[in-house]
Write an enzyme that holds these catalytic residues in place. Structure first.
Site, short mmCIF file in Angstrom:
data_model
loop_
_atom_site.label_atom_id
_atom_site.label_comp_id
_atom_site.label_asym_id
_atom_site.label_seq_id
_atom_site.Cartn_x
_atom_site.Cartn_y
_atom_site.Cartn_z
N VAL A 116 -10.23 121.23 108.45
CA VAL A 116 -9.32 120.46 107.59
C VAL A 116 -9.44 118.97 107.90
CG1 VAL A 116 -6.91 120.06 106.98
CG2 VAL A 116 -7.73 122.40 107.30
N ALA A 119 -12.58 117.50 106.45
CA ALA A 119 -12.48 117.31 105.00
C ALA A 119 -11.53 116.16 104.63
CB ALA A 119 -12.03 118.60 104.33
N GLU A 120 -10.46 115.99 105.42
CA GLU A 120 -9.43 115.00 105.09
C GLU A 120 -9.84 113.57 105.45
OE1 GLU A 120 -6.72 115.09 103.47
OE2 GLU A 120 -6.31 117.22 103.20
N SER A 121 -10.27 113.37 106.69
CA SER A 121 -10.48 112.00 107.17
C SER A 121 -11.82 111.80 107.86
CB SER A 121 -9.37 111.62 108.15
OG SER A 121 -9.48 112.43 109.33
N TYR A 227 -12.14 120.57 97.14
CA TYR A 227 -11.56 120.43 98.48
C TYR A 227 -11.54 121.77 99.21
CZ TYR A 227 -8.04 119.68 102.10
OH TYR A 227 -7.37 119.63 103.31
#
Length: 244
Positions: A116, A119-121, A227
């Protein structure tokens, strides 16, 4: 130094039945010639006389092939090792102590949390999205305030979302919350993390998107669909690289 015996098969049939190993067939035909025998009645008996080599002779014949196979195996092993090391740089395990501590508290796989964050940052501590989501796990201010209140963090402020320990603590708790909301369904959890819990519940109530109200046939938001795929692709790579 050679032993001989006779096999009563036509040459083509003999070779078709793979008396020799596949990889040695051409070498055997070249190095061990065969001879047709004619019976006393003048008819072809279809017999083949094969010259079979002793183990020492076989080693001489096949050694170049063995050396080539060994060299190929070594090169492939080196390429795989280099590729794995390169992948580990692209898929790091930064802040692993904090991630493991929080993930184990809720029974989550730390590698899933890493997926996660990737994928996020992409592990940039000070990442800020156009929607003002902040930090490693890209948490919005209002969501962070709500999570902090649920966790009993009294001195929380939005600036603390750039602190890895606080950001991961809130983000992992929120992942666990979403999993509990969707009966442990990781796809719905990840979709809700991106699109919001309200949207996912609305999709589950749409017969065109869900046939049973508990699973999605498709995700209507292209961004969320990409996503979810990205997170699970990350997860597959993390498990390949680090799962023992």
């Amino acid at each position: 130094t050679f032993s001989f015996f006779q096999i009563n098969l036509p040459p083509a049939e003999f070779m078709r039945r793979r008396v020799f190993p596949r990889f040695a067939r051409k070498t055997a035909m070249r190095k061990a010639p065969f001879t047709r025998l004619i019976s006393a009645q003048g008819k072809c008996a279809g017999a083949v006389l094969i010259n079979f080599c002793e183990p020492e002779r076989l080693m001489v014949l096949y050694m170049p092939k063995l050396k080539k196979a060994l060299l190929i195996a070594l090169v492939l092993g080196a390429v795989l090792l280099i590729s794995a090391e390169a992948l580990k740089k692209a898929y790091p395990t930064a802040h692993m102590n904090i991630i493991t501590e929080n993930a184990e508290r809720y029974g989550l796989d730390p590698l899933f949390v890493l997926s996660v964050i990737k994928a996020e940052s992409n592990f940039f501590i000070f990442a800020t999205s156009h929607k003002n989501a902040k930090g490693l796990m890209q948490i919005k201010d209002e969501t962070a305030q709500w999570c902090a209140k649920a966790l009993g963090i009294n001195d929380f402020s939005e600036d603390k979302l750039y602190e890895p320990r606080i950001n991961i603590q809130l983000g992992v708790w929120y992942l666990d919350y979403l999993l509990r909301q969707f009966n442990g369904d990781y796809t719905l959890c990840v979709a809700a993390y991106n699109a919001g819990i309200g949207n996912v519940k609305k999709w589950l109530g749409d017969p065109d998107l869900s046939s049973n109200g508990t699973q999605l046939k498709r995700i209507p938001f292209k961004e969320t669909d990409r996503y979810v795929k990205k997170v699970f692709n990350n997860y597959a790579i993390y498990k390949m690289l680090y799962k023992y």
